[in-house]
Design an enzyme around this catalytic site. Structure first.
Site, PDB file in Angstrom:
ATOM      1  N   GLY A 178     -29.239  -8.404   7.736  1.00 34.49           N
ATOM      2  CA  GLY A 178     -30.264  -8.357   8.297  1.00 34.49           C
ATOM      3  C   GLY A 178     -29.968  -8.233   9.985  1.00 34.49           C
ATOM      4  O   GLY A 178     -30.416  -7.122  10.480  1.00 34.49           O
TER       5      GLY A 178
ATOM      6  N   PHE B 251     -34.007 -19.477  -8.417  1.00 38.67           N
ATOM      7  CA  PHE B 251     -33.826 -19.931  -9.639  1.00 38.67           C
ATOM      8  C   PHE B 251     -35.121 -20.836 -10.038  1.00 38.67           C
ATOM      9  O   PHE B 251     -35.219 -22.062 -10.196  1.00 38.67           O
ATOM     10  CB  PHE B 251     -32.835 -21.226  -9.504  1.00 38.67           C
ATOM     11  CG  PHE B 251     -31.938 -21.491 -10.659  1.00 38.67           C
ATOM     12  CD1 PHE B 251     -32.378 -21.238 -11.778  1.00 38.67           C
ATOM     13  CD2 PHE B 251     -30.879 -22.645 -10.625  1.00 38.67           C
ATOM     14  CE1 PHE B 251     -31.775 -21.755 -12.900  1.00 38.67           C
ATOM     15  CE2 PHE B 251     -30.214 -23.071 -11.854  1.00 38.67           C
ATOM     16  CZ  PHE B 251     -30.862 -22.653 -13.015  1.00 38.67           C
TER      17      PHE B 251
ATOM     18  N   GLY C 298     -28.162 -17.093   6.402  1.00 36.91           N
ATOM     19  CA  GLY C 298     -28.685 -15.958   7.369  1.00 36.91           C
ATOM     20  C   GLY C 298     -28.464 -16.581   8.711  1.00 36.91           C
ATOM     21  O   GLY C 298     -28.762 -17.722   9.146  1.00 36.91           O
TER      22      GLY C 298
ATOM     23  N   ARG D 157     -42.295 -15.991   0.623  1.00 37.99           N
ATOM     24  CA  ARG D 157     -40.910 -16.160   0.361  1.00 37.99           C
ATOM     25  C   ARG D 157     -40.390 -17.448   0.111  1.00 37.99           C
ATOM     26  O   ARG D 157     -39.427 -17.587  -0.412  1.00 37.99           O
ATOM     27  CB  ARG D 157     -40.265 -15.440   1.589  1.00 37.99           C
ATOM     28  CG  ARG D 157     -38.923 -15.232   1.585  1.00 37.99           C
ATOM     29  CD  ARG D 157     -37.994 -14.484   2.556  1.00 37.99           C
ATOM     30  NE  ARG D 157     -36.939 -14.141   2.280  1.00 37.99           N
ATOM     31  CZ  ARG D 157     -35.604 -14.779   2.437  1.00 37.99           C
ATOM     32  NH1 ARG D 157     -35.784 -15.913   2.920  1.00 37.99           N
ATOM     33  NH2 ARG D 157     -34.582 -14.385   1.784  1.00 37.99           N
TER      34      ARG D 157
ATOM     35  N   CYS E 254     -31.757 -18.005   9.914  1.00 35.58           N
ATOM     36  CA  CYS E 254     -32.230 -18.925   8.819  1.00 35.58           C
ATOM     37  C   CYS E 254     -31.741 -20.527   9.279  1.00 35.58           C
ATOM     38  O   CYS E 254     -30.732 -20.789   9.497  1.00 35.58           O
ATOM     39  CB  CYS E 254     -31.524 -18.527   7.650  1.00 35.58           C
ATOM     40  SG  CYS E 254     -32.121 -19.732   6.205  1.00 35.58           S
TER      41      CYS E 254
ATOM     42  N   SER F 243       0.827  -1.356   0.033  1.00 32.78           N
ATOM     43  CA  SER F 243      -0.102   0.008  -0.117  1.00 32.78           C
ATOM     44  C   SER F 243       0.802   1.244   0.016  1.00 32.78           C
ATOM     45  O   SER F 243       1.858   1.315   0.908  1.00 32.78           O
ATOM     46  CB  SER F 243      -0.913  -0.098   1.199  1.00 32.78           C
ATOM     47  OG  SER F 243      -0.247  -0.040   2.273  1.00 32.78           O
TER      48      SER F 243
ATOM     49  N   GLY G 297     -29.624 -19.998   3.188  1.00 35.37           N
ATOM     50  CA  GLY G 297     -29.326 -20.775   4.266  1.00 35.37           C
ATOM     51  C   GLY G 297     -28.202 -20.210   5.227  1.00 35.37           C
ATOM     52  O   GLY G 297     -27.890 -20.762   6.420  1.00 35.37           O
TER      53      GLY G 297
ATOM     54  N   ASP H  18     -25.947 -11.993   0.243  1.00 37.96           N
ATOM     55  CA  ASP H  18     -27.260 -11.488   1.272  1.00 37.96           C
ATOM     56  C   ASP H  18     -26.975 -12.797   2.412  1.00 37.96           C
ATOM     57  O   ASP H  18     -27.213 -13.920   2.143  1.00 37.96           O
ATOM     58  CB  ASP H  18     -28.373 -11.880   0.436  1.00 37.96           C
ATOM     59  CG  ASP H  18     -29.723 -11.901   1.393  1.00 37.96           C
ATOM     60  OD1 ASP H  18     -29.692 -11.497   2.511  1.00 37.96           O
ATOM     61  OD2 ASP H  18     -30.665 -12.186   0.944  1.00 37.96           O
ATOM     62  N   GLY H  19     -26.804 -12.227   3.713  1.00 39.23           N
ATOM     63  CA  GLY H  19     -26.944 -13.124   4.805  1.00 39.23           C
ATOM     64  C   GLY H  19     -25.470 -13.836   5.278  1.00 39.23           C
ATOM     65  O   GLY H  19     -24.335 -13.973   4.335  1.00 39.23           O
TER      66      GLY H  19
HETATM   67  P1  RVP Z   1     -28.396 -11.917   8.475  1.00 40.64           P
HETATM   68  O1  RVP Z   1     -27.680 -10.944   7.754  1.00 40.64           O
HETATM   69  O2  RVP Z   1     -27.099 -13.268   8.617  1.00 40.64           O
HETATM   70  O3  RVP Z   1     -29.128 -11.919   9.383  1.00 40.64           O
HETATM   71  O4  RVP Z   1     -29.155 -12.750   7.121  1.00 40.64           O
HETATM   72  C1  RVP Z   1     -30.326 -11.917   6.771  1.00 40.64           C
HETATM   73  C2  RVP Z   1     -30.721 -12.797   5.628  1.00 40.64           C
HETATM   74  O5  RVP Z   1     -31.481 -14.008   5.860  1.00 40.64           O
HETATM   75  C3  RVP Z   1     -31.858 -12.091   4.944  1.00 40.64           C
HETATM   76  O6  RVP Z   1     -31.736 -10.927   3.898  1.00 40.64           O
HETATM   77  C4  RVP Z   1     -32.686 -13.142   4.046  1.00 40.64           C
HETATM   78  O7  RVP Z   1     -32.023 -13.404   2.847  1.00 40.64           O
HETATM   79  C5  RVP Z   1     -32.315 -14.383   5.203  1.00 40.64           C
HETATM   80  N1  RVP Z   1     -33.619 -14.790   5.714  1.00 40.64           N
HETATM   81  C6  RVP Z   1     -34.468 -13.875   6.226  1.00 40.64           C
HETATM   82  N2  RVP Z   1     -35.523 -14.868   6.943  1.00 40.64           N
HETATM   83  C7  RVP Z   1     -34.906 -15.911   7.093  1.00 40.64           C
HETATM   84  C8  RVP Z   1     -35.650 -17.048   7.519  1.00 40.64           C
HETATM   85  O8  RVP Z   1     -36.452 -17.260   8.153  1.00 40.64           O
HETATM   86  N3  RVP Z   1     -35.096 -18.152   7.271  1.00 40.64           N
HETATM   87  N4  RVP Z   1     -33.852 -15.858   6.399  1.00 40.64           N
END
Ligand code: RVP
Length: 503
Positions: free
Chosen positions: A381, A266, A316, A418, A319, A22, A314, A358-359
């Site tokens: 999230g 998908f 999140g 969803r 989740c 750097s 999966g 995402d997640g």
């Molecule tokens: P995290 O940031 O790890 O909390 O993850 C958020 C993401 O988890 C959301 O943007 C979505 O894609 C996913 N999600 C939200 N609800 C659920 C669930 O109930 N399984 N999963």
């Protein structure tokens, strides 16, 4: 014979960045985090870019009006949750679009028949001495007057004295109309030597109050994400079922970008949804799609015309899809695979389709890893649920402040669209949990701290932009033993709180 993906699928925690050279120019203050949100052609600019690579999850427990305003103020974008009626979702979108920085909604509103005693109690509670009086006592009610601490003497006045008898009545007030700009409001405040200027609509309903201070929101928040009319930008979640009713309301309310919210993207349902939007609105209405976890899924959604593609199944924090259905892929491997496909797609077609991870972001450094692996931005999230601006309650659990956070696939949210696979069956099993996350204060402070870390790491990699990071980053997989080595080890940590607190 089934297809077996080669190798193991990994998560963010299994990777580290290896610093590169750097230069002395490479300091956090010089780093730009600007990043594309919507697809664009080679040589052109995206119609929408984010000023920071963060969007909030399309979730009841994360993205309401306050999140929309707070995140756009910092340069990111909230996706208002779709698991509510289309009318309610559109109202939240509209509230973000109507929000005027510097126009404060009163938290100390009175009715004319309240007593001085009640006024004093409210002042004590909120700490605010400028109190509008409205017909119904709500901050959006019809303005009848204003009470300030100059209107009463607590030591002399009768505590039972009525507000109507000592307020400055509406006819004596100078007010701004709904179209007034912040700088025009400030000019009136200075010219007329006021402390505050109430702003009202055509029906004399209070919209907000501008207070006397040299308030230039854009100087305080230079990253603000604004549309062409200087309004905050906001996104909204949609599903593949009721788009014909929902999308027109969201577009009418001013949503800048939509996103199909699905645990598994998908599918032909997504194609039909995007086709409907394109037939009705052409490319004027922007729509992201997902979620997918491999190159094939990306190409399918890119060919469907998605403006961006979201990666992650999966991972999140709330989740349990992997446990319940056995589908998903390690988030890092999925992201790397999809970003490679995006680059190939760009080479072939000249169209760049941004990728959102995402997640599964747990530590701040996971964000830098996601960007280095190719993500254009992240959807978060748990991260945002912890702040004041998420819509959930702050509760005290065993002496520690927590915020509630529940998944869209949980019994609490009941967002069956969803997880919908067509047919008549509604959410027949849960794919998410209801939980607490440690309370983390204001979004502005939290995001500021996180992004400073991201920028510092980018400097360690010799990168002053996200694109440069993606070109220069050098990543290494780590063994489980070296993950242990990464934390404090072989010492007795004095402050145990510190070792478990969120990093
Ligand atoms: P995290 O940031 O790890 O909390 O993850 C958020 C993401 O988890 C959301 O943007 C979505 O894609 C996913 N999600 C939200 N609800 C659920 C669930 O109930 N399984 N999963």
């Amino acid at each position: 014979m089934a297809t077996f993906f080669p190798g193991v699928s990994h998560t963010f925690s299994e990777y580290l960045l290896v610093p590169g050279y750097s230069s002395s120019e490479c300091v956090p203050a010089n780093v730009s985090l600007k990043t594309p949100l919507t697809r664009f052609k080679r040589g052109e600019q995206p119609e929408i870019s984010l000023n920071i690579p963060m969007v909030s999850a399309i979730m009841q427990s994360v993205s309401g009006t306050d999140m929309g305003v707070a995140l756009a103020t910092q340069g990111g974008l909230a996706f208002i949750y779709g698991s509510q009626s289309a009318e309610d979702e559109a109202a939240m979108v509209k509230a973000v679009k109507d929000h005027k920085a510097g126009f404060v909604e009163s938290d100390s509103t009175l009715t004319p028949d309240m007593t001085l005693e009640q006024v004093m109690a409210l002042k004590e509670k909120t700490g605010h001495s400028t109190m509008p009086v409205t017909d119904d006592g709500s901050p959006r009610g019809r303005l009848l007057g204003i009470v300030t601490s100059r209107d009463y003497r607590p030591s002399r006045d009768d505590p039972q004295k009525r507000v109507a008898d000592f307020m400055t009545p509406r006819q004596d007030l100078i007010v701004g109309d709904r179209h007034i700009t912040l700088s025009a409001a400030n000019d009136i405040i200075w010219e007329k030597k006021l402390n505050a200027l109430p702003v009202v609509d055509e029906a004399d309903h209070l919209i907000g109050i501008v207070f006397r201070k040299d308030y230039d929101s854009h100087k305080i928040n230079p990253n603000e994400l604004l549309d062409a009319n200087k309004r905050y930008m906001v996104g909204a979640g949609i599903n593949t079922r009721d788009y014909a009713e929902r999308v027109p309301l969201l577009v009418e309310a001013g949503a800048d970008v939509l996103c199909i919210d699905s645990s598994e993207g998908f599918s032909e349902w997504q194609k039909l949804t995007i086709e409907w939007i394109r037939e009705r609105y052409g490319t004027e209405v922007k729509v992201g799609a997902g979620n997918i976890v491999d190159a094939e899924g990306f190409r399918f959604l890119a060919d469907c015309g998605a403006d961006f593609v979201k990666v992650g199944i999966g991972g999140g924090s709330i989740c349990i899809t992997r446990e319940t259905k056995g589908i998903g892929r390690g988030q890092a491997t999925a992201l790397i695979d999809v970003c490679r496909a995006r680059d190939e797609y760009f080479e072939e077609t000249g169209v760049y389709v941004p990728v959102c991870s995402d997640g599964g972001i747990v530590y701040d450094y996971h964000m830098t890893l996601a960007l280095a692996m190719g993500a254009d931005f992240m959807m978060l999230g748990r991260y945002f649920a912890r702040f004041d601006e998420s819509p959930t309650s702050r509760v005290n659990v065993n002496g520690q402040y927590m915020k509630e956070y529940w998944g869209e696939g949980s019994a609490r949210a009941r967002n069956w669209q969803r997880y919908d696979l067509g047919g008549a069956a509604k959410l027949s099993f849960v794919e998410g949990v209801d939980s607490y996350v440690p309370y983390a204060g204001s979004l502005k402070d939290g995001v500021g701290g996180t992004l400073y870390k991201v920028k510092s790491t980018m400097c360690n990699c010799g990168a002053l932009s996200i694109k440069e990071l993606q070109e220069k980053a050098r990543l290494t997989l780590v063994s489980s033993t070296s993950i242990v080595e990464g934390g404090a080890h072989d010492v007795v940590v004095k402050d145990t709180q510190q070792s478990v607190s969120y990093r």
